[in-house]
Motif scaffolding. Structure first.
Motif, PDB file in Angstrom:
ATOM      1  N   LYS A  47       0.818  -1.213   0.000  1.00 14.92           N
ATOM      2  CA  LYS A  47       0.000   0.000   0.000  1.00 14.92           C
ATOM      3  C   LYS A  47       0.851   1.262   0.000  1.00 14.92           C
ATOM      4  CE  LYS A  47      -3.438  -2.470   2.753  1.00 14.92           C
ATOM      5  NZ  LYS A  47      -2.620  -3.407   3.534  1.00 14.92           N
ATOM      6  N   THR A  48       1.933   1.232   0.743  1.00 10.90           N
ATOM      7  CA  THR A  48       2.747   2.444   0.794  1.00 10.90           C
ATOM      8  C   THR A  48       3.316   2.770  -0.569  1.00 10.90           C
ATOM      9  OG1 THR A  48       4.601   1.061   1.471  1.00 10.90           O
ATOM     10  CG2 THR A  48       3.382   2.175   3.220  1.00 10.90           C
ATOM     11  N   GLN A  49       3.707   1.721  -1.315  1.00 11.18           N
ATOM     12  CA  GLN A  49       4.240   1.964  -2.652  1.00 11.18           C
ATOM     13  C   GLN A  49       3.154   2.516  -3.556  1.00 11.18           C
ATOM     14  OE1 GLN A  49       5.753  -1.515  -4.632  1.00 11.18           O
ATOM     15  NE2 GLN A  49       5.692  -0.558  -6.642  1.00 11.18           N
ATOM     16  N   PHE A  50       1.936   1.934  -3.425  1.00 15.16           N
ATOM     17  CA  PHE A  50       0.853   2.365  -4.299  1.00 15.16           C
ATOM     18  C   PHE A  50       0.459   3.810  -4.006  1.00 15.16           C
ATOM     19  CE2 PHE A  50      -3.625   3.175  -4.913  1.00 15.16           C
ATOM     20  CZ  PHE A  50      -3.734   2.971  -6.277  1.00 15.16           C
ATOM     21  N   ILE A  51       0.251   4.109  -2.752  1.00 15.38           N
ATOM     22  CA  ILE A  51      -0.189   5.457  -2.398  1.00 15.38           C
ATOM     23  C   ILE A  51       0.886   6.470  -2.732  1.00 15.38           C
ATOM     24  CG2 ILE A  51      -0.837   6.965  -0.489  1.00 15.38           C
ATOM     25  CD1 ILE A  51      -3.023   5.074  -1.378  1.00 15.38           C
ATOM     26  N   LEU A 472      -2.415  16.683   3.810  1.00 17.08           N
ATOM     27  CA  LEU A 472      -3.165  15.580   3.211  1.00 17.08           C
ATOM     28  C   LEU A 472      -2.291  14.343   3.063  1.00 17.08           C
ATOM     29  CD1 LEU A 472      -5.445  17.086   0.406  1.00 17.08           C
ATOM     30  CD2 LEU A 472      -6.111  16.160   2.625  1.00 17.08           C
ATOM     31  N   SER A 473      -0.998  14.551   2.865  1.00 19.00           N
ATOM     32  CA  SER A 473      -0.096  13.406   2.727  1.00 19.00           C
ATOM     33  C   SER A 473      -0.095  12.548   3.988  1.00 19.00           C
ATOM     34  CB  SER A 473       1.323  13.883   2.416  1.00 19.00           C
ATOM     35  OG  SER A 473       1.791  14.754   3.437  1.00 19.00           O
ATOM     36  N   GLU A 474      -0.270  13.182   5.165  1.00 16.54           N
ATOM     37  CA  GLU A 474      -0.337  12.429   6.413  1.00 16.54           C
ATOM     38  C   GLU A 474      -1.595  11.566   6.458  1.00 16.54           C
ATOM     39  OE1 GLU A 474       1.015  14.751  10.043  1.00 16.54           O
ATOM     40  OE2 GLU A 474       0.659  16.401   8.619  1.00 16.54           O
ATOM     41  N   LEU A 475      -2.685  12.133   5.974  1.00 15.68           N
ATOM     42  CA  LEU A 475      -3.930  11.368   5.919  1.00 15.68           C
ATOM     43  C   LEU A 475      -3.775  10.187   4.953  1.00 15.68           C
ATOM     44  CD1 LEU A 475      -6.896  10.923   6.592  1.00 15.68           C
ATOM     45  CD2 LEU A 475      -7.495  12.676   4.892  1.00 15.68           C
ATOM     46  N   SER A 476      -3.137  10.422   3.822  1.00 17.72           N
ATOM     47  CA  SER A 476      -2.910   9.349   2.859  1.00 17.72           C
ATOM     48  C   SER A 476      -2.034   8.250   3.452  1.00 17.72           C
ATOM     49  CB  SER A 476      -2.245   9.904   1.592  1.00 17.72           C
ATOM     50  OG  SER A 476      -3.174  10.615   0.809  1.00 17.72           O
ATOM     51  N   ASP A 477      -1.023   8.640   4.212  1.00 21.44           N
ATOM     52  CA  ASP A 477      -0.166   7.655   4.863  1.00 21.44           C
ATOM     53  C   ASP A 477      -0.982   6.768   5.806  1.00 21.44           C
ATOM     54  OD1 ASP A 477       2.121   8.435   3.589  1.00 21.44           O
ATOM     55  OD2 ASP A 477       2.764   9.802   5.187  1.00 21.44           O
ATOM     56  N   THR A 482      -3.079   1.096   6.682  1.00 22.66           N
ATOM     57  CA  THR A 482      -4.063   0.348   7.458  1.00 22.66           C
ATOM     58  C   THR A 482      -3.668  -1.129   7.502  1.00 22.66           C
ATOM     59  OG1 THR A 482      -6.377  -0.339   7.590  1.00 22.66           O
ATOM     60  CG2 THR A 482      -5.504   0.051   5.389  1.00 22.66           C
ATOM     61  N   PRO A 483      -3.815  -1.762   8.621  1.00 22.68           N
ATOM     62  CA  PRO A 483      -3.498  -3.203   8.712  1.00 22.68           C
ATOM     63  C   PRO A 483      -4.578  -4.078   8.075  1.00 22.68           C
ATOM     64  CG  PRO A 483      -4.295  -2.376  10.824  1.00 22.68           C
ATOM     65  CD  PRO A 483      -4.143  -1.176   9.925  1.00 22.68           C
ATOM     66  N   ASP A 495      -8.872   6.727  -0.426  1.00 25.43           N
ATOM     67  CA  ASP A 495      -7.923   7.834  -0.270  1.00 25.43           C
ATOM     68  C   ASP A 495      -8.374   9.051  -1.082  1.00 25.43           C
ATOM     69  OD1 ASP A 495      -5.222   8.932   0.486  1.00 25.43           O
ATOM     70  OD2 ASP A 495      -5.009   8.897  -1.708  1.00 25.43           O
ATOM     71  N   HIS A 496      -8.785   8.793  -2.311  1.00 25.87           N
ATOM     72  CA  HIS A 496      -9.228   9.866  -3.199  1.00 25.87           C
ATOM     73  C   HIS A 496     -10.462  10.581  -2.644  1.00 25.87           C
ATOM     74  CE1 HIS A 496     -10.069  11.887  -6.993  1.00 25.87           C
ATOM     75  NE2 HIS A 496     -11.309  11.403  -6.957  1.00 25.87           N
ATOM     76  N   GLU A 497     -11.442   9.809  -2.222  1.00 33.17           N
ATOM     77  CA  GLU A 497     -12.698  10.379  -1.741  1.00 33.17           C
ATOM     78  C   GLU A 497     -12.527  11.142  -0.428  1.00 33.17           C
ATOM     79  OE1 GLU A 497     -16.262   9.737  -3.240  1.00 33.17           O
ATOM     80  OE2 GLU A 497     -14.600  10.173  -4.609  1.00 33.17           O
ATOM     81  N   VAL A 498     -11.770  10.547   0.475  1.00 28.35           N
ATOM     82  CA  VAL A 498     -11.586  11.179   1.780  1.00 28.35           C
ATOM     83  C   VAL A 498     -10.841  12.500   1.635  1.00 28.35           C
ATOM     84  CG1 VAL A 498     -10.419  10.976   4.006  1.00 28.35           C
ATOM     85  CG2 VAL A 498     -11.728   9.053   3.104  1.00 28.35           C
ATOM     86  N   LYS A 499      -9.804  12.522   0.799  1.00 30.29           N
ATOM     87  CA  LYS A 499      -9.043  13.761   0.628  1.00 30.29           C
ATOM     88  C   LYS A 499      -9.904  14.861   0.014  1.00 30.29           C
ATOM     89  CE  LYS A 499      -5.475  12.078  -1.584  1.00 30.29           C
ATOM     90  NZ  LYS A 499      -4.145  11.962  -2.234  1.00 30.29           N
ATOM     91  N   ARG A 500     -10.720  14.485  -0.967  1.00 33.26           N
ATOM     92  CA  ARG A 500     -11.585  15.492  -1.573  1.00 33.26           C
ATOM     93  C   ARG A 500     -12.590  16.018  -0.553  1.00 33.26           C
ATOM     94  NH1 ARG A 500     -11.518  15.462  -7.277  1.00 33.26           N
ATOM     95  NH2 ARG A 500     -13.707  16.088  -7.446  1.00 33.26           N
ATOM     96  N   SER A 501     -13.073  15.140   0.289  1.00 32.33           N
ATOM     97  CA  SER A 501     -14.036  15.550   1.316  1.00 32.33           C
ATOM     98  C   SER A 501     -13.398  16.480   2.340  1.00 32.33           C
ATOM     99  CB  SER A 501     -14.599  14.312   2.029  1.00 32.33           C
ATOM    100  OG  SER A 501     -15.223  13.455   1.107  1.00 32.33           O
TER     101      SER A 501
END
Length: 516
Positions: A47-51, A472-477, A482-483, A495-501
């Motif tokens: 996930k970290t690589q993807f995000i 926002l990068s902290e929120l994405s991290d 997430t486990p 990630d996309h939806e939450v950041k836009r919100s």
């Protein structure tokens, strides 16, 4: 005049209802295109690589988000208009009766007038002042609480309305206005410290203003905080069994007089609640020669039939036309002005003691003869101060200040917790709504769906626990790390939806006074 400069702003913090649905207005059509990564929608990737790789594509990754204004629950424009009366300055103009202020008090007090007259008078004050005003009159004081007005202006306006020179009000502003009202309602500022009657009178006055629509719902909340604090203080100081002030004074003075003089010829003027208590006190002291004077003896007798049978009931007209010798006259007449004065003197009684427990006074000194001794309001004030010395005033007042400090601190903390609670409800409610859309998203696999609501709550918890601004990068991290065993596609979508919100919330926070 005394004045405090600390501001007390009554905040009934409520989140604008429209904020609960702001997230529904976002563009949910945009989704992560994973083809460039050589992955399918349900392929699991680190996930970290993807995000991290996905984040490079966005232009808002490093935006600083500051939701402080929303956490402080600053109301929206519409709500601010609705709540403006509750968040404005609170001022108090108080006049406690003593020998120097009694003349002014007589002109101001609403004691002795009808409820209709009182309602009309208070409404007239509010219109003249240009702001909502709360009025409270007792036998000890008159006070006014004004909303959205400086105390000096409130005092001046009331003086002008009543055609009086500058009335010697004590002035309080903001938090000190609240503290002074708490002291008054707790009996800490009464002639008889700790007396209970004032709290009952205050509650009735608050209810009266509500019923007559003289104060708004928001402004009346200010008085509920006063009442709540009063309960705590009374309990802490043991002011729960104290007798009523005037009744206590009357009983003590009457007992002393009867013990000194023995059997007496007594008259009680008025046969309402206070008059009936006076008769009861006389009967308990084995007095049998009791005259009760009222406007309508037959009607008054029906009010207290057992007491009436033990007395001689006559009208005021009869008493005026047929004076009789008396040793004691107790007046409990309720009237806006003195019933007996220079133009209408008290009937001849011989050498008699006159106890006037009416407010405003029913017997003026100009209406008595040389052989009559008047115990009026000034006498009771002096007497109460003397009796008050039995209390350790200094110690009790010091204790009360400490208790009020504690109540004020807890009240402020409660307001803060309330606003934070509303912010949390906003964030959790919104994430819950978003989770329902994630569950039906084509990005979510069968294994993702059962976890998405819990995941939404975890994201909401993270947002609410941020003490200050965050990127926002902290929120994405957080989302990426997430486990939970979620697909890369749904993580990217979340990630996309939450950041836009959050960006929409950030804009609202900035509009309400935040920064980015």
């Amino acid at each position: 005049m005394e004045r405090s400069t600390r501001n007390y702003r009554l905040i009934d913090a409520q989140m604008d209802g429209s904020q609960h649905c702001v997230f529904e207005r976002h563009d949910r059509k945009a989704s992560a295109d994973l083809s460039e990564f050589g992955k399918t929608l349900n392929t699991k990737v680190p996930k970290t690589q993807f995000i991290r790789r996905y984040r490079v594509r966005g232009s808002v990754s490093d935006t600083l988000v500051d939701l402080t204004s929303l956490q402080e629950a600053k109301p929206s424009t519409l709500q601010a208009e609705e709540n403006k009366s509750s968040s404005r300055l609170v001022s108090l103009a108080a006049l406690k009766f003593n020998s120097e202020t009694i003349d002014s008090a007589k002109e101001l007090t609403t004691e002795g007038i009808s409820l209709e007259q009182r309602s009309h008078y208070i409404r007239k004050i509010s219109e003249f002042v240009g702001s909502e005003v709360f009025e409270f009159s007792t036998c000890n004081r008159v006070l006014y609480v004004g909303f959205g007005i400086e105390p000096e202006v409130l005092s001046s306006k009331i003086s002008n309305l009543n055609g009086a020179e500058k009335i010697p009000f004590e002035l309080f502003e903001g938090t000190d206005a609240w503290r002074q009202l708490v002291k008054i309602c707790s009996g800490l500022d009464s002639f008889m410290m700790g007396e209970l009657q004032v709290m009952s009178q205050f509650r009735k006055s608050v209810n009266f203003h509500r019923e007559q629509e003289l104060i708004s719902h928001y402004n009346s909340a200010f008085f509920e905080h006063v009442i709540s604090a009063n309960r705590h203080i009374r309990k802490q100081l043991g002011f729960t069994q104290t007798t009523e002030s005037m009744l206590s004074l009357a009983t003590a003075a009457l007992d002393d007089l009867l013990n000194e003089r023995g059997e007496m010829k007594a008259a009680v003027l008025g046969f309402g609640e206070m008059g009936a208590k006076a008769v009861e006190a006389l009967l308990e002291a084995n007095q049998r020669n009791i005259l009760v004077v009222s406007r309508d003896p037959a009607r008054s007798a029906k009010r207290h039939p057992e007491l009436a049978q033990a007395c001689t009931m006559i009208s005021y007209d009869t008493w005026m036309s047929e004076p009789r010798d008396l040793d004691l006259v107790i007046s409990t007449i309720r009237n806006a002005e003195a019933t007996y004065n220079a133009d209408h003197p008290l009937p001849q009684t011989g050498a008699a003691t006159l106890m006037d427990f009416s407010w405003p006074p029913s017997i003026h000194v100009s209406g008595i003869s040389e052989d009559q001794t008047l115990m009026g309001m000034e006498h009771w004030i002096k007497m109460s101060h003397n009796l008050g010395k039995e209390w350790d005033y200094e110690l009790t007042l010091a204790q009360s200040e400490s208790i009020i400090d504690d109540v004020q601190e807890r009240f402020t903390e409660a307001l803060t917790n309330k606003t934070k609670g509303q912010f949390r409800a906003l964030i959790y409610g919104t994430m819950e709504q978003m989770a329902t859309t994630w569950e039906t998203s084509p990005h979510a696999s069968e294994g993702d769906v059962p976890q998405l609501r819990a995941f939404a709550r975890e994201i909401a918890t993270w947002i609410c626990h941020q003490p200050a601004a965050f990127h926002l990068s902290e929120l994405s991290d957080f989302v990426a790390n997430t486990p939970r065993t979620l697909s890369s596609a749904v993580i990217a979508h979340v990630d996309h939806e939450v950041k836009r919100s959050v960006l929409v919330l950030n804009e609202k926070s900035m509009a309400a006074g935040g920064t980015s």
